[in-house]
Every structure is written in C-alpha cells, then in structure tokens.
Scaffold this active site. Structure first.
Site, PDB file in Angstrom:
ATOM      1  N   LYS A 112     -10.386 -58.866 -29.457  1.00  0.00           N
ATOM      2  CA  LYS A 112     -10.585 -59.919 -28.272  1.00  0.00           C
ATOM      3  C   LYS A 112     -10.380 -59.779 -26.911  1.00  0.00           C
ATOM      4  CE  LYS A 112     -12.386 -63.046 -31.886  1.00  0.00           C
ATOM      5  NZ  LYS A 112     -12.606 -64.408 -32.478  1.00  0.00           N
ATOM      6  N   LYS A 195     -19.775 -55.631 -37.597  1.00  0.00           N
ATOM      7  CA  LYS A 195     -20.115 -56.921 -38.133  1.00  0.00           C
ATOM      8  C   LYS A 195     -21.074 -57.813 -37.321  1.00  0.00           C
ATOM      9  CE  LYS A 195     -16.786 -60.048 -36.690  1.00  0.00           C
ATOM     10  NZ  LYS A 195     -15.917 -61.452 -37.155  1.00  0.00           N
ATOM     11  N   LYS A 198     -20.832 -63.362 -33.149  1.00  0.00           N
ATOM     12  CA  LYS A 198     -21.362 -64.129 -32.063  1.00  0.00           C
ATOM     13  C   LYS A 198     -21.006 -63.585 -30.780  1.00  0.00           C
ATOM     14  CE  LYS A 198     -17.627 -67.489 -31.686  1.00  0.00           C
ATOM     15  NZ  LYS A 198     -16.947 -67.359 -33.111  1.00  0.00           N
TER      16      LYS A 198
HETATM   17  N1  AQP Z   1     -20.348 -60.696 -40.009  1.00  0.00           N
HETATM   18  C1  AQP Z   1     -19.811 -61.540 -41.202  1.00  0.00           C
HETATM   19  N2  AQP Z   1     -19.657 -61.228 -42.465  1.00  0.00           N
HETATM   20  C2  AQP Z   1     -19.021 -61.809 -43.274  1.00  0.00           C
HETATM   21  N3  AQP Z   1     -18.260 -62.942 -42.659  1.00  0.00           N
HETATM   22  C3  AQP Z   1     -18.098 -63.478 -41.576  1.00  0.00           C
HETATM   23  N4  AQP Z   1     -17.493 -64.193 -40.722  1.00  0.00           N
HETATM   24  C4  AQP Z   1     -17.899 -63.991 -39.567  1.00  0.00           C
HETATM   25  N5  AQP Z   1     -18.602 -63.250 -39.465  1.00  0.00           N
HETATM   26  C5  AQP Z   1     -18.544 -62.668 -40.559  1.00  0.00           C
HETATM   27  C6  AQP Z   1     -16.905 -65.236 -41.585  1.00  0.00           C
HETATM   28  O1  AQP Z   1     -17.201 -66.687 -41.004  1.00  0.00           O
HETATM   29  C7  AQP Z   1     -16.019 -67.425 -41.063  1.00  0.00           C
HETATM   30  C8  AQP Z   1     -15.922 -68.363 -39.696  1.00  0.00           C
HETATM   31  O2  AQP Z   1     -15.742 -67.640 -38.832  1.00  0.00           O
HETATM   32  P1  AQP Z   1     -15.093 -68.195 -37.526  1.00  0.00           P
HETATM   33  O3  AQP Z   1     -15.423 -69.689 -37.285  1.00  0.00           O
HETATM   34  O4  AQP Z   1     -13.878 -67.651 -37.284  1.00  0.00           O
HETATM   35  O5  AQP Z   1     -16.086 -67.397 -36.540  1.00  0.00           O
HETATM   36  P2  AQP Z   1     -15.729 -66.003 -36.283  1.00  0.00           P
HETATM   37  O6  AQP Z   1     -15.352 -65.077 -37.092  1.00  0.00           O
HETATM   38  O7  AQP Z   1     -15.298 -66.250 -34.699  1.00  0.00           O
HETATM   39  O8  AQP Z   1     -17.258 -65.709 -35.836  1.00  0.00           O
HETATM   40  P3  AQP Z   1     -17.661 -64.274 -35.364  1.00  0.00           P
HETATM   41  O9  AQP Z   1     -19.110 -64.083 -34.844  1.00  0.00           O
HETATM   42  O10 AQP Z   1     -16.973 -63.209 -36.051  1.00  0.00           O
HETATM   43  O11 AQP Z   1     -16.850 -64.617 -33.870  1.00  0.00           O
HETATM   44  P4  AQP Z   1     -16.383 -63.553 -32.935  1.00  0.00           P
HETATM   45  O12 AQP Z   1     -17.518 -62.897 -32.375  1.00  0.00           O
HETATM   46  O13 AQP Z   1     -15.706 -64.189 -31.936  1.00  0.00           O
HETATM   47  O14 AQP Z   1     -15.322 -62.891 -33.719  1.00  0.00           O
HETATM   48  C9  AQP Z   1     -14.838 -66.669 -41.384  1.00  0.00           C
HETATM   49  O15 AQP Z   1     -14.388 -66.876 -42.607  1.00  0.00           O
HETATM   50  C10 AQP Z   1     -15.381 -65.252 -41.082  1.00  0.00           C
HETATM   51  O16 AQP Z   1     -14.647 -64.447 -41.755  1.00  0.00           O
END
Ligand code: AQP
Length: 332
Positions: A112, A195, A198
């Site tokens: 990140k 993966k 967002k």
């Molecule tokens: N692609 C994915 N497959 C399975 N699980 C996923 N999670 C996120 N993406 C996948 C799971 O969602 C939960 C909530 O996540 P968060 O609120 O921490 O959001 P995040 O991980 O920040 O979501 P993103 O989209 O992955 O954000 P960025 O792009 O910022 O990294 C967690 O349990 C996560 O494992």
C-alpha cells in the site's frame, strides 16, 4: 461458545464481492455457532485520507450492508470501532510491544505504501496491523474470519499475544485465522492474477455489491477467461474460469465438481450468462435491504449503540487486566 471477531473498513462505500465471499458470508454463518463480534473499523479507515462527511455516511452504509448480508443483532454484537475507545488504548500498548523491524515486514503496508509513495503513507498505515492486533485481543477471540490477505496480520497477533503472556503472565487468548480455502481469495475479473480489491482493481474487474445489477451482469459477462474452451477448475492454468466457478459454486451452494459436470461440452459464454443471472438474483435483494436500513438511520444507530455497549463490557475488562499487568497505577 468459542468467540469470533472480525472487522471491515467503511472506506469504499459498497462492499465488493471479495469482501463478501472472503469474509462477510462467513460472519453470517458463524453467528449461529459462535459468540460473534463484528465491527466497522473506522479507526483503520483514517490510515488514508478521508472526507469526514463521507466517512460518517460510509460507516452507516457499511453497517447497513452487514445487516443486509444477514447479520442479526440478536445473534451477534455489531458495532463501530471508534465507539469503543479501548481499541486505541490497547493499540498503544501493542505498539510498544512490537519491534520496528517486525512491523516493517508486513507485506500489506509495503504494497500500500509503495502505491501511495513512501512520503505520503502515514505512520497510522504503518501501525494499522498493530491496532488490528488490539482489535482481536480485546475480545479474547478464538478465531478471526478473514480473507487470505489478512493471514500475516493474524500471525502477528498470535506472536504479540504470546509475547505479552510470556512477559506479563497469561492474559490473552491466542487466536487462529478462520480462512475458508475456497473463498480465501476472490480474483479480479479482468486480471485473475491479482485479488479483487477496491484499490488495485479496475472498475471492470471489481464487482461492487451495490452497483446497478445491469452493470454487474455486464462485468460478469466480460470477465477475462482464456483461449481454451473447457470449463474446468484449474487455478494455475485457468485462473479466470476457476474464479468464476468458485463464485458460482459458493453462491449456488453447488460443488465445483458438479458444476464442471453440468458444463461439460458447453462454452464459457454459458457459464458467464448463468453466473450473471445468479449475481443479479443475489445483489438485487441485497441492494433493497441495504436501502431499507439506510432509510431508517435511527434504528440503525440504535443497533450500533447497543452493540457498542455490549462490546465495551468485554473490551473494558481486557483493557483493565492489561493495564494492571503492564504496571499502570490504577486511577482512584
Ligand atoms: N479479493 C478478496 N478475496 C477474499 N477476501 C477478501 N477480502 C478483501 N478482498 C478479498 C477480505 O475482506 C475483509 C474486509 O476487508 P477490508 O475492510 O480490510 O478491506 P480491504 O482488505 O482493505 O479490501 P480491499 O478491497 O482488499 O482493499 P485494499 O484495496 O485497500 O486492499 C477482510 O477479511 C479481507 O481479507
């Protein structure tokens, strides 16, 4: 009943399919068998810049989506992280227990911060896994239902819990990750090597649950597959098709083997058309339910207030024990 704890960020507005299949779906199932604590992690959201009004709205929106997904406040404790000040308080203690090098090894921060530019990444983003450690330990959680991307942070939680217990005496339950193999990682529809996320996915690769269902259907139908024609689960050689099969399998509660059988001799288009329909049938009522919760903010806020009260009772007890073990003079 064993206890589970997990959280989701209110940053993006809509949850995406990866959040739902990787995490939230398990949360719903686990509230039946576990003493479940689930939270909207707004403290984590401000590790990157947030517009205050949007953050507030997205926090309610996240709670509405969790209820729409099937969380039942009678069966679980649903709350907002900042309503329970003990998270930040235990977070500080955990910061002081973590080595700088140890924190530097967290791959999510590396990814990140590389994306944002090292100068723009905040110290909060750097210590975010340590706050997450506090989130989990405060509730003495036995299991933490998350996607694969969070595994390293759960490992850190175990290490710090063991370190604290070793240094100050038995205090924290050592938690285990609860990661379902099939849905541990949902992939981007346009680039099945990464993966679904967002921040990394392009709009076409990312299924937002609150998108217009027509957009969702279109995204499914234009998912990247391969030049072969056989519908077979083979993540290494057929990542795109395998991802679609995983999604279809979970949403229809049909095994991948049965899906492979039923699509024998059929083209990719058939799978995509069927999955588009399944997705539309899933997101349409989800959108409606989310809107219903949003239309009644008073009820929503009162659910969250009750959740915070239940959470605080547990969190305050753990924090008091921790402060005493560390050697803080009790306030009279
Ligand atoms: N692609 C994915 N497959 C399975 N699980 C996923 N999670 C996120 N993406 C996948 C799971 O969602 C939960 C909530 O996540 P968060 O609120 O921490 O959001 P995040 O991980 O920040 O979501 P993103 O989209 O992955 O954000 P960025 O792009 O910022 O990294 C967690 O349990 C996560 O494992």
């Amino acid at each position: 009943r064993p206890r589970v704890l997990s959280g989701i960020q209110p940053t993006a507005g809509s949850f995406h399919l990866g959040n739902y299949l990787g995490a939230v779906r398990q949360w719903v199932a686990l509230q039946e068998s576990h003493d479940a604590f689930y939270m909207v992690v707004d403290l984590h959201a401000i590790t990157v810049p947030q517009d205050p009004a949007e953050l507030r709205a997205n926090t309610r929106l996240a709670a509405a989506q969790l209820l729409a997904a099937g969380l039942d406040p009678e069966r679980c404790t649903l709350f907002v992280q900042s309503h329970v000040p003990e998270h930040a308080q235990l977070g500080w203690v955990m910061n002081c227990l973590t080595g700088f090098g140890e924190a530097s090894r967290m791959t999510q921060f590396k990814d990140k911060s590389a994306k944002q530019g090292a100068d723009r990444a905040t110290v909060g983003l750097f210590t975010y896994p340590i706050l997450q450690v506090a989130d989990i330990l405060l509730y003495q959680a036995n299991e933490v239902p998350v996607g694969e991307d969070q595994r390293q942070h759960i490992e850190l939680t175990r290490d710090l819990a063991e370190r604290f217990n070793g240094r100050f005496g038995e205090t924290f339950t050592i938690p285990a990750p609860y990661i379902l193999k099939e849905t541990a990682k949902i992939y981007d529809l346009q680039d099945p090597a990464i993966k679904m996320s967002k921040s990394a996915s392009t709009p076409k690769g990312l299924i937002n649950l609150l998108d217009d269902p027509k957009t969702t259907a279109k995204k499914v139908k234009s998912a990247v597959t391969d030049t072969d024609t056989v519908i077979r689960f083979d993540p290494e050689n057929k990542a795109g098709v395998s991802n679609l099969l995983t999604i279809m399998s979970v949403l229809t509660e049909t095994s991948v083997a049965d899906l492979e059988k039923s699509y024998e001799g059929k083209m990719y288009g058939a799978l995509k058309t069927d999955l588009a329909e399944v997705m539309v049938d899933f997101v349409t009522p989800f959108r409606t339910r989310t809107q219903e919760y949003l239309d009644d903010p008073e009820t929503l806020d009162s659910v969250l207030a009750k959740g915070a009260e239940k959470a605080r009772a547990v969190a305050a007890e753990t924090l008091a024990q921790t402060y005493a073990k560390v050697g803080f003079l009790p306030a009279k």
